[in-house]
Write a protein that holds these residues in place. Sequence first.
Motif, PDB file in Angstrom:
ATOM      1  N   ASP A 179      40.986 -29.610   3.822  1.00 20.79           N
ATOM      2  CA  ASP A 179      40.782 -30.744   4.732  1.00 20.79           C
ATOM      3  C   ASP A 179      41.639 -30.481   5.964  1.00 20.79           C
ATOM      4  OD1 ASP A 179      40.479 -33.101   6.093  1.00 20.79           O
ATOM      5  OD2 ASP A 179      40.877 -34.410   4.382  1.00 20.79           O
ATOM      6  N   ILE A 180      41.012 -30.096   7.062  1.00 22.31           N
ATOM      7  CA  ILE A 180      41.742 -29.724   8.267  1.00 22.31           C
ATOM      8  C   ILE A 180      41.139 -30.447   9.469  1.00 22.31           C
ATOM      9  CG2 ILE A 180      42.407 -27.463   7.368  1.00 22.31           C
ATOM     10  CD1 ILE A 180      40.143 -26.247   8.883  1.00 22.31           C
ATOM     11  N   GLN A 181      41.748 -30.236  10.650  1.00 18.42           N
ATOM     12  CA  GLN A 181      41.325 -30.976  11.837  1.00 18.42           C
ATOM     13  C   GLN A 181      40.536 -30.136  12.832  1.00 18.42           C
ATOM     14  OE1 GLN A 181      44.851 -32.777  13.519  1.00 18.42           O
ATOM     15  NE2 GLN A 181      44.708 -34.541  12.170  1.00 18.42           N
ATOM     16  N   THR A 182      40.922 -28.905  13.052  1.00 16.53           N
ATOM     17  CA  THR A 182      40.342 -28.154  14.160  1.00 16.53           C
ATOM     18  C   THR A 182      39.181 -27.271  13.723  1.00 16.53           C
ATOM     19  OG1 THR A 182      41.783 -26.224  13.932  1.00 16.53           O
ATOM     20  CG2 THR A 182      42.625 -28.065  15.233  1.00 16.53           C
ATOM     21  N   ILE A 183      38.238 -27.077  14.643  1.00 23.19           N
ATOM     22  CA  ILE A 183      37.107 -26.192  14.395  1.00 23.19           C
ATOM     23  C   ILE A 183      37.585 -24.751  14.238  1.00 23.19           C
ATOM     24  CG2 ILE A 183      35.057 -25.190  15.491  1.00 23.19           C
ATOM     25  CD1 ILE A 183      34.459 -27.902  16.665  1.00 23.19           C
ATOM     26  N   GLU A 184      38.587 -24.363  15.041  1.00 24.84           N
ATOM     27  CA  GLU A 184      39.060 -22.988  15.012  1.00 24.84           C
ATOM     28  C   GLU A 184      39.596 -22.604  13.635  1.00 24.84           C
ATOM     29  OE1 GLU A 184      38.174 -24.223  18.747  1.00 24.84           O
ATOM     30  OE2 GLU A 184      39.744 -25.182  17.531  1.00 24.84           O
ATOM     31  N   TYR A 185      40.393 -23.494  13.009  1.00 18.95           N
ATOM     32  CA  TYR A 185      40.900 -23.210  11.668  1.00 18.95           C
ATOM     33  C   TYR A 185      39.763 -23.203  10.646  1.00 18.95           C
ATOM     34  CZ  TYR A 185      45.822 -23.515  12.984  1.00 18.95           C
ATOM     35  OH  TYR A 185      47.044 -23.280  13.535  1.00 18.95           O
ATOM     36  N   ALA A 186      38.806 -24.116  10.810  1.00 13.45           N
ATOM     37  CA  ALA A 186      37.664 -24.153   9.900  1.00 13.45           C
ATOM     38  C   ALA A 186      36.884 -22.845   9.962  1.00 13.45           C
ATOM     39  CB  ALA A 186      36.754 -25.328  10.245  1.00 13.45           C
ATOM     40  N   LEU A 187      36.654 -22.354  11.174  1.00 10.03           N
ATOM     41  CA  LEU A 187      35.915 -21.102  11.329  1.00 10.03           C
ATOM     42  C   LEU A 187      36.704 -19.922  10.770  1.00 10.03           C
ATOM     43  CD1 LEU A 187      34.456 -21.637  14.900  1.00 10.03           C
ATOM     44  CD2 LEU A 187      33.164 -21.504  12.766  1.00 10.03           C
ATOM     45  N   GLY A 188      38.027 -19.978  10.889  1.00  9.51           N
ATOM     46  CA  GLY A 188      38.847 -18.923  10.310  1.00  9.51           C
ATOM     47  C   GLY A 188      38.684 -18.851   8.808  1.00  9.51           C
ATOM     48  N   LEU A 189      38.616 -20.010   8.155  1.00  4.11           N
ATOM     49  CA  LEU A 189      38.428 -20.039   6.703  1.00  4.11           C
ATOM     50  C   LEU A 189      37.016 -19.602   6.317  1.00  4.11           C
ATOM     51  CD1 LEU A 189      40.317 -23.349   5.818  1.00  4.11           C
ATOM     52  CD2 LEU A 189      41.073 -21.005   5.419  1.00  4.11           C
ATOM     53  N   VAL A 190      36.034 -19.985   7.151  1.00  5.42           N
ATOM     54  CA  VAL A 190      34.658 -19.534   6.886  1.00  5.42           C
ATOM     55  C   VAL A 190      34.581 -18.016   7.008  1.00  5.42           C
ATOM     56  CG1 VAL A 190      32.274 -19.611   7.693  1.00  5.42           C
ATOM     57  CG2 VAL A 190      33.630 -21.709   7.659  1.00  5.42           C
ATOM     58  N   SER A 191      35.159 -17.481   8.074  1.00  3.08           N
ATOM     59  CA  SER A 191      35.144 -16.035   8.296  1.00  3.08           C
ATOM     60  C   SER A 191      35.818 -15.281   7.148  1.00  3.08           C
ATOM     61  CB  SER A 191      35.847 -15.699   9.621  1.00  3.08           C
ATOM     62  OG  SER A 191      35.915 -14.309   9.821  1.00  3.08           O
ATOM     63  N   ALA A 192      36.864 -15.894   6.572  1.00  3.46           N
ATOM     64  CA  ALA A 192      37.583 -15.265   5.455  1.00  3.46           C
ATOM     65  C   ALA A 192      36.837 -15.400   4.130  1.00  3.46           C
ATOM     66  CB  ALA A 192      38.975 -15.879   5.336  1.00  3.46           C
ATOM     67  N   GLY A 193      35.708 -16.130   4.136  1.00  2.61           N
ATOM     68  CA  GLY A 193      34.915 -16.276   2.920  1.00  2.61           C
ATOM     69  C   GLY A 193      35.401 -17.368   1.995  1.00  2.61           C
ATOM     70  N   VAL A 194      36.292 -18.262   2.474  1.00  2.00           N
ATOM     71  CA  VAL A 194      36.852 -19.313   1.620  1.00  2.00           C
ATOM     72  C   VAL A 194      35.814 -20.377   1.300  1.00  2.00           C
ATOM     73  CG1 VAL A 194      38.582 -21.147   1.491  1.00  2.00           C
ATOM     74  CG2 VAL A 194      39.183 -18.920   2.472  1.00  2.00           C
ATOM     75  N   ALA A 195      35.060 -20.809   2.320  1.00  2.00           N
ATOM     76  CA  ALA A 195      34.106 -21.896   2.138  1.00  2.00           C
ATOM     77  C   ALA A 195      33.226 -21.999   3.368  1.00  2.00           C
ATOM     78  CB  ALA A 195      34.845 -23.221   1.892  1.00  2.00           C
ATOM     79  N   CYS A 196      32.316 -22.977   3.337  1.00  2.00           N
ATOM     80  CA  CYS A 196      31.444 -23.280   4.471  1.00  2.00           C
ATOM     81  C   CYS A 196      32.017 -24.484   5.233  1.00  2.00           C
ATOM     82  CB  CYS A 196      30.030 -23.585   3.993  1.00  2.00           C
ATOM     83  SG  CYS A 196      29.312 -22.289   2.953  1.00  2.00           S
ATOM     84  N   ALA A 197      31.461 -24.772   6.414  1.00  2.00           N
ATOM     85  CA  ALA A 197      31.978 -25.885   7.209  1.00  2.00           C
ATOM     86  C   ALA A 197      30.909 -26.392   8.167  1.00  2.00           C
ATOM     87  CB  ALA A 197      33.212 -25.447   8.003  1.00  2.00           C
ATOM     88  N   LEU A 198      30.981 -27.692   8.467  1.00  4.56           N
ATOM     89  CA  LEU A 198      30.127 -28.290   9.499  1.00  4.56           C
ATOM     90  C   LEU A 198      30.758 -28.028  10.858  1.00  4.56           C
ATOM     91  CD1 LEU A 198      29.344 -31.785   7.920  1.00  4.56           C
ATOM     92  CD2 LEU A 198      27.784 -29.837   8.116  1.00  4.56           C
ATOM     93  N   VAL A 199      29.988 -27.456  11.779  1.00  2.00           N
ATOM     94  CA  VAL A 199      30.512 -27.161  13.116  1.00  2.00           C
ATOM     95  C   VAL A 199      29.440 -27.466  14.147  1.00  2.00           C
ATOM     96  CG1 VAL A 199      32.088 -25.375  12.283  1.00  2.00           C
ATOM     97  CG2 VAL A 199      29.781 -24.746  13.036  1.00  2.00           C
ATOM     98  N   PRO A 200      29.840 -27.798  15.380  1.00  2.00           N
ATOM     99  CA  PRO A 200      28.850 -27.930  16.451  1.00  2.00           C
ATOM    100  C   PRO A 200      28.243 -26.573  16.777  1.00  2.00           C
ATOM    101  CG  PRO A 200      30.955 -28.968  17.042  1.00  2.00           C
ATOM    102  CD  PRO A 200      31.194 -28.135  15.833  1.00  2.00           C
TER     103      PRO A 200
END
Length: 279
Positions: free
Chosen positions: A207-228
């Motif tokens: 559970d995070i706030q920024t898109i940049e951190y979310a994309l970093g976790l997606v890129s690392a294969g941790v999980a998926c995320a809703l993004v614009p």
Amino acid sequence: MDIRHLKYFVAVYEQGSVSAASRQCFIAQPSLSAAIRQLEQQLDVTLFKRLPKGVTPTEDGERLYGHACRLLSQFQALQRSFTEPVDKIRFRLGLVRALGVERMSDLLRQFSVQLPGLELQLVEPDDSCDARIITEELLKSGEQFQPMYHDQFQLALPAGYPLALKPMIELQDFHQLALIKRTPCEAWQRLYPALVRQGIEPDIRADIQTIEYALGLVSAGVACALVPDFEQLRQRQDVLLRPINMTGLTRRIGLAYHPVKTSGVALETLLRLCQKLAA
């Protein structure tokens, strides 16, 4: 390398068209094309892909754009340091989170370049400020709203993720899906109640706030995320975007300001830039 060539390159990049860039730079189109070719020869790269209508930057073009913007800004600052001092114009701009680093950096760069003497202070959107860039839902009574961006939310998946084989993500696909919850997020506020109503439980990994951190976790294969659905994200190789079969996963971003309380050349300049984005 001629500084003018970098200026022409930035104009072509931002306009997406050699002819439009030539008009902006007040230079003949063949001369501008020759300058771009000379720049490509000097760097031994191809900067743009030529399309039937306009051009699109290559990966090398994307890399050069950031360097060119910084060099041009430094060159302009150098020029200003040897000119007559200008009156300082102080402007406080409130920004909500998750607006997109690339596009906001470009907007603020243009704002600063077009307004010599600008002292720009970025603050939280609820702080005292001259104007705010916010989602339409945050608009307050008495504020005018100039639209800038209309974002469609999609699901960002790690490259090679099995779900990426589907052209459209259904709500049922979210059951036990490794997912990054991002708050605040307009799309999550609409999607999650719909999942609950159907008994669908995603596997929340963070559970995070920024898109940049979310994309970093997606890129690392941790999980998926809703993004614009930012243009820059479509060009990434480490993250895949897929549309979601649900209406209402959108947001409008714009400039909010009080026409009575705020006026002056800074607001007028920012308004023109925002209107250009909406055109």
